[in-house]
Design a protein around this motif. Sequence first.
Motif, PDB file in Angstrom:
ATOM      1  N   GLU A   1       6.186  14.511  -2.195  1.00  0.00           N
ATOM      2  CA  GLU A   1       6.335  13.481  -3.094  1.00  0.00           C
ATOM      3  C   GLU A   1       6.056  14.066  -4.482  1.00  0.00           C
TER       4      GLU A   1
ATOM      5  N   ASP B   1      12.729  10.519   2.134  1.00  0.00           N
ATOM      6  CA  ASP B   1      12.114   9.303   1.550  1.00  0.00           C
ATOM      7  C   ASP B   1      10.823   9.352   0.761  1.00  0.00           C
ATOM      8  N   THR B   2       9.930  10.718   1.360  1.00  0.00           N
ATOM      9  CA  THR B   2       8.767  10.771   0.789  1.00  0.00           C
ATOM     10  C   THR B   2       8.800  11.312  -0.575  1.00  0.00           C
TER      11      THR B   2
ATOM     12  N   VAL C   1       9.936   8.307  -3.201  1.00  0.00           N
ATOM     13  CA  VAL C   1       8.610   7.418  -3.305  1.00  0.00           C
ATOM     14  C   VAL C   1       8.160   8.216  -4.891  1.00  0.00           C
TER      15      VAL C   1
ATOM     16  N   THR D   1      12.040   6.680   7.084  1.00  0.00           N
ATOM     17  CA  THR D   1      10.805   6.749   7.674  1.00  0.00           C
ATOM     18  C   THR D   1      10.201   5.243   7.468  1.00  0.00           C
TER      19      THR D   1
ATOM     20  N   MET E   1       8.115   4.411   5.544  1.00  0.00           N
ATOM     21  CA  MET E   1       7.671   4.380   4.210  1.00  0.00           C
ATOM     22  C   MET E   1       8.954   3.494   3.379  1.00  0.00           C
TER      23      MET E   1
ATOM     24  N   SER F   1       7.981   0.750   0.624  1.00  0.00           N
ATOM     25  CA  SER F   1       8.198   1.247  -0.527  1.00  0.00           C
ATOM     26  C   SER F   1       8.363  -0.123  -1.458  1.00  0.00           C
TER      27      SER F   1
ATOM     28  N   GLU G   1       1.485  -1.696   9.648  1.00  0.00           N
ATOM     29  CA  GLU G   1       1.465  -2.371   8.434  1.00  0.00           C
ATOM     30  C   GLU G   1       2.098  -3.803   8.491  1.00  0.00           C
TER      31      GLU G   1
ATOM     32  N   THR H   1      -2.440   2.235   6.382  1.00  0.00           N
ATOM     33  CA  THR H   1      -1.263   1.786   6.657  1.00  0.00           C
ATOM     34  C   THR H   1      -1.396   0.463   6.459  1.00  0.00           C
TER      35      THR H   1
ATOM     36  N   MET I   1      -0.586   8.334   1.951  1.00  0.00           N
ATOM     37  CA  MET I   1      -0.030   7.035   1.399  1.00  0.00           C
ATOM     38  C   MET I   1      -0.891   6.516   0.338  1.00  0.00           C
TER      39      MET I   1
ATOM     40  N   SER J   1       0.190   4.743  -3.054  1.00  0.00           N
ATOM     41  CA  SER J   1       0.293   3.289  -3.055  1.00  0.00           C
ATOM     42  C   SER J   1       0.039   2.686  -4.469  1.00  0.00           C
TER      43      SER J   1
END
Lengths: 368, 368
Positions: free
Chosen positions: A224, A249-250, A253, A278, A280, A284, B224, B250, B280, B284
């Motif tokens: 990330e 995806d990481t 973000v 993922t 996420m 997101s 989630e 999560t 995360m 977040s």
Amino acid sequence: MATLEEIARLAKVSRSTVSRVINNKPRVSANTRERVWSIIHQTDFHPNVAARTLASRRSHIIGLVMIQPYNVVTSEPFSAELVQHIAATCEETGYHLMLSLVSTSKPNTYGQIVRGGYLDGLIVYYACTDDSFVSRLQREKVPFVLIGHSPQADGIFTADMDNSTGAEAMARHLAGLGYTRIATVTGPAFAMSSRDRLEGFLKGLQACGLECPDRYIQEGDFTEGSAFLAMQHLLSQDPQPEAVFVANDTMAVGAIRAARMAHLRVPEDIAITGFDDTPMAQISEPPLTTVHQSSELLGRKAVEMLIGQLEPDRREGVVKQNVVLPVDLVVRESCGARLRLASREVKRSVKEVNQTERNPFTYCSRTR
Amino acid sequence: MATLEEIARLAKVSRSTVSRVINNKPRVSANTRERVWSIIHQTDFHPNVAARTLASRRSHIIGLVMIQPYNVVTSEPFSAELVQHIAATCEETGYHLMLSLVSTSKPNTYGQIVRGGYLDGLIVYYACTDDSFVSRLQREKVPFVLIGHSPQADGIFTADMDNSTGAEAMARHLAGLGYTRIATVTGPAFAMSSRDRLEGFLKGLQACGLECPDRYIQEGDFTEGSAFLAMQHLLSQDPQPEAVFVANDTMAVGAIRAARMAHLRVPEDIAITGFDDTPMAQISEPPLTTVHQSSELLGRKAVEMLIGQLEPDRREGVVKQNVVLPVDLVVRESCGARLRLASREVKRSVKEVNQTERNPFTYCSRTR
DNA sequence: GTATCTTGCGGGAGCGCTCCCACACGCTGT
DNA sequence: ACAGCGTGTGGGAGCGCTCCCGCAAGATAC
């Protein structure tokens, strides 16, 4: 703990007969077979694995080799899922899975893992482009399947996601939405998947008559933080890109975070897309348009291909040496239609090239 | 592939001597020792593991048993990291790791895994409160370490995070900020960690003179989506809670999503906190106040405890049977100070109870 | 009737190690 | 001189299986 001998004594037969029963070999009468099984169940007998392995030269254990630190299980959810599915498939097919983390810093683990001779075969999860490990396996004729692919892939079994086509689909999707200045944050250069994704991306743009100048290509390392920095570089370009294809995806973000920090709205001011799909990607904000790849499919296929090598008669159908698994473009909210519509040529090109696809990918709108 | 016999022939010694050299046993002259090693290296000899295991009754393989579907590696990043660190620690200490996914649906895998007799010991990652597997291991005197803990933990080795104290710290932290209506989304009831976290949370509130009515307690399942629904339930209560302690990161993300959908700002309108400190939590929006637990520490400790059982002379210092590892409260932006300040009593209580802590936790502000 | 095949089963020889015991050798002590 | 001891080394037995071969007994062929 009991032995074959003991079971034989209890069932009033010989060792050999018990062995035949356990291994489901012919030439035992139904009567005897049943009697022996009953004793086996009564005593909860399980043959000693070491002895079995020593005598038969098959351990029914396969090794999963992950190169450290690149494949750190935790670094990407995709790897974690993959391990999971490989383990589950092994369990189902009567094999056990040995997890070996091979450190690139001390490569001597090869002998430990392979030469002890108690692994029937290997699955090598090898993100790198360097492949001394792989070529050694090949030289010593160890059965193995490579997850990913290798430059000199002749004669070796590989299973890979179609990174290239996935990225290509994404490029065409963005072009189709009317974006023209499309940049990318790539994965680390040593990873084959990074290269494939970049290559597919460029190919897709080209097919739509678009170009991607070098300054629109920034390298990340699948984390990330690296994408946060890479994105800041991209945003400092003039003109700014209108859309950014981020290689997982990481990182996507992280890219969104950088865009926000520059007071840009996603997707109104800048579109950002990911890869992997993922969990996420769904969570997101906004949810990511991304490329879905099935870790389950990949894991199962790899195990299947390995067992195909180990047990020729168990093989179902023809086994291809190099399997490339299809991916799906998943459209969510992180890129919208451009106000300025795509030119007619681009649209035609998108449509046309999609139709002549080797690995057809499906467009599906997965919103939550 | 070479054998001991062959090495012996080349080095002009006997099988026994080669064996002694390889196993670093005494009573071999320095001269011979060196000659043998040189031959071993020349031929890249590695003793056959199956033969070794059969003769010595030690395989140097330990099994990691994960209960499915609860411990799905992928479901929480913490598990994935844990596996990683357990594998790495094994590698470092000369052991190999076998990954076994035990399905709760077909519990017959016990025999396959354990009775084959080629695992020196087990690490059982067993989130559930049901423990037929564990009690069977205990009955059959298989060396093992349980990650988590068990109701009847006498005589078994366990390593666990201090879930209870972590949750307690969080409750006190929220109380100290001036929140009084504090709700919680718990993990699934079958998981020991869920119970511990709830228990610690309630204990912390109580220590601050606060209560948590039943309608402020909603059960999730660590995903989630489940938290999204649980949160909607909480928000429909009257009065609405001012702060929500969510039992993992999560789920905290899901809770934030639900709050947003109800047009609430976090933390201005409602505070939300997590547990685990997964990546995360940092990414977040807003970054989560959460409880950090070290998967590395836990993984290493578990392996260490197991090896302590397997090789008494390798044991370093005294080995505790039940290890509880400390956790850290990590303060980020997802909960802020309440406008209405905490009452004097609560403040005193927070301070006081913190000072008498058994497992001291540190407050550290980890912002990115 | 004998010759040949098939089926069901038992015994022996390993697989490649470890571990115990035997033994040769040099040293010390009486 | 010989017993007693520690050290370096070799050989044999065995770990618990698999796999090959042998053999008895019944079935089939001529």
